[in-house]
Design a protein around this motif. Structure first.
Motif, PDB file in Angstrom:
ATOM      1  N   ILE A   1       0.827  -1.209   0.000  1.00 33.28           N
ATOM      2  CA  ILE A   1       0.000   0.000   0.000  1.00 33.28           C
ATOM      3  C   ILE A   1       0.858   1.255   0.000  1.00 33.28           C
ATOM      4  O   ILE A   1       2.039   1.232   0.361  1.00 33.28           O
ATOM      5  CB  ILE A   1      -0.972   0.045   1.200  1.00 33.28           C
TER       6      ILE A   1
ATOM      7  N   LYS B   1       5.291   4.167   2.090  1.00 29.31           N
ATOM      8  CA  LYS B   1       5.123   2.800   1.595  1.00 29.31           C
ATOM      9  C   LYS B   1       4.986   1.873   2.793  1.00 29.31           C
ATOM     10  O   LYS B   1       5.735   1.983   3.756  1.00 29.31           O
ATOM     11  CB  LYS B   1       6.316   2.394   0.738  1.00 29.31           C
TER      12      LYS B   1
ATOM     13  N   SER C   1       3.854  -0.575   9.653  1.00 22.27           N
ATOM     14  CA  SER C   1       4.681   0.572   9.293  1.00 22.27           C
ATOM     15  C   SER C   1       5.473   1.030  10.514  1.00 22.27           C
ATOM     16  O   SER C   1       4.952   1.036  11.630  1.00 22.27           O
ATOM     17  CB  SER C   1       3.794   1.718   8.796  1.00 22.27           C
TER      18      SER C   1
ATOM     19  N   TRP D   1       1.042  11.361  -4.732  1.00 23.56           N
ATOM     20  CA  TRP D   1       1.374   9.999  -4.327  1.00 23.56           C
ATOM     21  C   TRP D   1       2.872   9.721  -4.386  1.00 23.56           C
ATOM     22  O   TRP D   1       3.341   8.738  -3.831  1.00 23.56           O
ATOM     23  CB  TRP D   1       0.579   8.987  -5.152  1.00 23.56           C
TER      24      TRP D   1
ATOM     25  N   ILE E   1      -2.136  -1.644   9.179  1.00 24.09           N
ATOM     26  CA  ILE E   1      -1.029  -1.246   8.331  1.00 24.09           C
ATOM     27  C   ILE E   1       0.262  -1.440   9.104  1.00 24.09           C
ATOM     28  O   ILE E   1       0.457  -0.835  10.161  1.00 24.09           O
ATOM     29  CB  ILE E   1      -1.168   0.230   7.911  1.00 24.09           C
TER      30      ILE E   1
ATOM     31  N   MET F   1       0.287   5.259   1.534  1.00 29.39           N
ATOM     32  CA  MET F   1      -0.637   6.036   2.365  1.00 29.39           C
ATOM     33  C   MET F   1      -0.183   7.481   2.463  1.00 29.39           C
ATOM     34  O   MET F   1       1.003   7.779   2.528  1.00 29.39           O
ATOM     35  CB  MET F   1      -0.836   5.409   3.730  1.00 29.39           C
TER      36      MET F   1
ATOM     37  N   TRP G   1       2.810   8.469  12.438  1.00 29.23           N
ATOM     38  CA  TRP G   1       1.662   8.914  11.664  1.00 29.23           C
ATOM     39  C   TRP G   1       0.798   9.753  12.575  1.00 29.23           C
ATOM     40  O   TRP G   1       0.101   9.235  13.423  1.00 29.23           O
ATOM     41  CB  TRP G   1       0.937   7.683  11.135  1.00 29.23           C
TER      42      TRP G   1
ATOM     43  N   THR H   1      -0.076  -4.353   4.495  1.00 34.55           N
ATOM     44  CA  THR H   1      -1.151  -4.712   5.406  1.00 34.55           C
ATOM     45  C   THR H   1      -0.809  -6.028   6.097  1.00 34.55           C
ATOM     46  O   THR H   1      -0.160  -6.896   5.518  1.00 34.55           O
ATOM     47  CB  THR H   1      -2.498  -4.873   4.671  1.00 34.55           C
TER      48      THR H   1
ATOM     49  N   VAL I   1      -5.485   5.558   1.628  1.00 33.25           N
ATOM     50  CA  VAL I   1      -4.697   4.337   1.445  1.00 33.25           C
ATOM     51  C   VAL I   1      -4.949   3.827   0.035  1.00 33.25           C
ATOM     52  O   VAL I   1      -6.089   3.555  -0.342  1.00 33.25           O
ATOM     53  CB  VAL I   1      -5.075   3.260   2.485  1.00 33.25           C
ATOM     54  N   LYS I   2      -3.868   3.721  -0.719  1.00 34.48           N
ATOM     55  CA  LYS I   2      -3.947   3.250  -2.101  1.00 34.48           C
ATOM     56  C   LYS I   2      -3.371   1.843  -2.159  1.00 34.48           C
ATOM     57  O   LYS I   2      -2.253   1.603  -1.684  1.00 34.48           O
ATOM     58  CB  LYS I   2      -3.151   4.193  -3.002  1.00 34.48           C
TER      59      LYS I   2
ATOM     60  N   LYS J   1      -7.783   6.655  11.596  1.00 38.60           N
ATOM     61  CA  LYS J   1      -6.903   5.930  12.506  1.00 38.60           C
ATOM     62  C   LYS J   1      -7.629   5.646  13.809  1.00 38.60           C
ATOM     63  O   LYS J   1      -8.190   6.535  14.438  1.00 38.60           O
ATOM     64  CB  LYS J   1      -5.631   6.724  12.783  1.00 38.60           C
TER      65      LYS J   1
ATOM     66  N   PRO K   1      -8.387   5.256  -4.111  1.00 37.75           N
ATOM     67  CA  PRO K   1      -7.826   5.136  -2.757  1.00 37.75           C
ATOM     68  C   PRO K   1      -8.924   5.126  -1.688  1.00 37.75           C
ATOM     69  O   PRO K   1      -9.944   5.788  -1.821  1.00 37.75           O
ATOM     70  CB  PRO K   1      -6.946   6.381  -2.620  1.00 37.75           C
TER      71      PRO K   1
END
Length: 131
Positions: free
Chosen positions: A39, A54, A69, A49, A67, A41, A73, A57, A80-81, A95, A90
């Motif tokens: 994904i 990067k 990561s 983008w 996610i 984000m 954040w 999931t 989220v793409k 959250k 997307p």
């Protein structure tokens, strides 16, 4: 019946001292399935983008995803793409909780998010992935 209010005061004290209400976790509406996707984000207001974070999931449901990561954040909402499904618009997410890197040896770092206003195509994709 206690006219002095001592019963309510005792109950309030009991809850404050024995129930950690700040760290309560909500119950999920749907089962999460172990589906790993690539994904990108972005903050909800960011449309570029090429600057996206990067990530991957860990799991997916009809309601949201986790996610994986190590990135901090601060956003409450994001886009989220799904990298492997470029034809799908997307997903707008909110959250719900985060786990910073280094805070747990039992769980991956990242962010639990909930979908907001899914499109028909997004719902169809989720239905196909969650069969």
């Amino acid at each position: 019946k206690n006219q002095s209010g001592e019963g309510l005061a005792f109950l309030s004290l009991l809850l404050q001292n024995n129930c950690n209400l700040e760290n309560t976790r909500f119950l999920r509406s749907y089962h999460r399935y172990p589906i790993n996707l690539n994904i990108l984000m972005n903050e909800a207001s960011e449309l570029n983008w090429s600057k996206a974070l990067k990530a991957n999931t860990l799991n997916l449901s009809y309601d949201g995803l986790f996610i994986v990561s190590v990135d901090e954040w601060q956003w409450q909402q994001a886009m989220v793409k799904l990298y492997d499904y470029p034809e799908i618009e997307p997903f707008r997410v909110s959250k719900k909780w985060s786990l910073p890197w280094g805070k747990s040896q039992n769980h991956f770092p990242g962010h639990g998010v909930q979908f907001i206003d899914l499109t028909i195509k997004q719902r169809e994709l989720l239905s196909g992935l969650l069969k």
